[in-house]
Design a protein around this motif. Structure first.
Motif, mmCIF file in Angstrom:
data_model
loop_
_atom_site.group_PDB
_atom_site.id
_atom_site.type_symbol
_atom_site.label_atom_id
_atom_site.label_comp_id
_atom_site.label_asym_id
_atom_site.label_seq_id
_atom_site.Cartn_x
_atom_site.Cartn_y
_atom_site.Cartn_z
ATOM 1 N N CYS A 64 62.133 -43.970 -11.346
ATOM 2 C CA CYS A 64 60.857 -43.442 -11.862
ATOM 3 C C CYS A 64 60.887 -41.912 -11.914
ATOM 4 C CB CYS A 64 59.703 -43.916 -10.972
ATOM 5 S SG CYS A 64 58.110 -43.201 -11.435
ATOM 6 N N HIS A 65 60.338 -41.365 -12.978
ATOM 7 C CA HIS A 65 60.337 -39.907 -13.161
ATOM 8 C C HIS A 65 59.373 -39.210 -12.209
ATOM 9 C CE1 HIS A 65 62.370 -39.726 -17.305
ATOM 10 N NE2 HIS A 65 62.436 -40.984 -16.906
ATOM 11 N N CYS A 75 55.196 -44.805 -10.900
ATOM 12 C CA CYS A 75 53.995 -44.362 -11.625
ATOM 13 C C CYS A 75 53.549 -45.394 -12.651
ATOM 14 C CB CYS A 75 54.261 -43.017 -12.303
ATOM 15 S SG CYS A 75 55.314 -43.123 -13.776
ATOM 16 N N ASN A 76 54.512 -46.231 -13.112
ATOM 17 C CA ASN A 76 54.250 -47.252 -14.132
ATOM 18 C C ASN A 76 53.725 -46.674 -15.443
ATOM 19 O OD1 ASN A 76 55.204 -49.408 -12.556
ATOM 20 N ND2 ASN A 76 53.303 -49.406 -11.387
ATOM 21 N N GLN A 77 54.119 -45.446 -15.722
ATOM 22 C CA GLN A 77 53.722 -44.815 -16.986
ATOM 23 C C GLN A 77 54.876 -44.094 -17.668
ATOM 24 O OE1 GLN A 77 50.402 -42.344 -15.855
ATOM 25 N NE2 GLN A 77 48.984 -44.077 -15.906
ATOM 26 N N CYS A 78 55.919 -43.772 -16.911
ATOM 27 C CA CYS A 78 57.009 -42.967 -17.484
ATOM 28 C C CYS A 78 57.960 -43.864 -18.293
ATOM 29 C CB CYS A 78 57.750 -42.245 -16.353
ATOM 30 S SG CYS A 78 58.734 -43.352 -15.321
ATOM 31 N N CYS A 81 59.761 -46.520 -16.069
ATOM 32 C CA CYS A 81 58.893 -47.649 -15.700
ATOM 33 C C CYS A 81 58.656 -48.549 -16.915
ATOM 34 C CB CYS A 81 57.571 -47.144 -15.124
ATOM 35 S SG CYS A 81 57.748 -46.412 -13.478
HETATM 36 ZN ZN LIG Z 1 57.512 -44.094 -13.499
#
Ligand SMILES: [Zn+2]
Length: 263
Positions: A64-65, A75-78, A81
């Protein structure tokens, strides 16, 4: 009513979404936060105890970034993810520039496949990703190999694996193995890995999880229905989720209905 895929909806994408297994998760999170996963982690547990989601989540957090040693929840957005979101639950093979995930029981398990894989990992073909690299820039020189159901590989593959295991600290192995067949993994491999033991949920944890889903999904429940379902699902999160599907259609979660529809 809109149809919801509960298994998809309750797919684990953060460590705080895994129920139970507190001590094991504390150890795992400590290893991730301290960048201490090498040479690898063995997720050891019975069927349905979230071994695969534990392995995938470790990789998700690792690449994850936006994770830091203080904050290891993905983060579940990068973009990284997003890649892990595309992997199907029971996939056979998934890969990206610095990640490969292999479900050992299918046809990929043969020794030829693993020879090629290890040649690729340790040979000169590595790190040709350039700008395609999907993970956090801090991981660009590392590779994660996730071997799911490793106990089902053949002995020659396991010998090959043992020889390679500590060759290169920038290659991290994540393995899952079922406890019942765990002896096949071998003491010499186990001694080199950190074991994360995954247990079924306790009855209390199962009841808590069932209630949580009932509240989220507006399922009407009775206490004896919840207890009945908790006992029937034997602490397996996936079984709890898939069993609750029928009750999202407006059926009351009572002991009678659990027996009528699920037994
Ligand atoms: Zn992430």
């Amino acid at each position: 009513m809109e149809k919801v895929d509960l298994l998809q909806k309750y797919r684990v994408k953060r460590f705080d979404q895994i129920h139970g297994n507190k001590e094991s998760l504390t150890l795992l999170k400590y290893l991730i936060a301290n960048d201490n996963l090498s040479p690898g982690i063995l997720f050891d547990g019975d069927y349905g105890t979230c071994k695969t989601c534990g392995g995938r989540l470790t990789a998700r957090s690792y690449f994850c970034h936006n994770t830091t040693p203080e904050q290891i929840e993905p983060c579940n957005q990068c973009p990284s993810c997003a890649f892990f979101d595309t992997i199907k639950t029971e996939t056979g093979l998934a890969y990206n520039t610095n990640y490969i995930e292999v479900f050992c029981p299918d046809h990929y398990m043969d020794i030829k496949f693993f020879r090629k894989l290890f040649d690729r990992l340790y040979g000169c073909g590595r790190y040709r990703h350039g700008s395609d690299f999907f993970g956090s820039p801090k991981r660009i020189n590392t590779f994660v190999v996730f071997l799911n159901e490793f106990q089902r590989t053949d002995p020659s593959t396991r010998d090959l694996f043992l020889n390679k295991l500590e060759d290169d600290p920038s290659v991290i192995f994540l393995l899952t193995a079922s406890t019942a067949d765990g002896a096949k993994v071998g003491r010499d491999i186990r001694d080199r890995l950190t074991t994360i033991k995954m247990n079924p949920l306790t009855l209390e944890e199962s009841i808590y999880f069932i209630k949580e889903i009932c509240v989220n999904e507006h399922i009407e429940w009775e206490q004896d229905g919840i207890t009945e379902l908790a006992e029937m699902s034997r602490g397996i999160p996936r079984k709890i989720i898939s069993s609750l599907k029928i009750f999202t259609s407006g059926i009351n979660l009572s002991a009678g209905n659990v027996n009528k529809f699920l037994m």
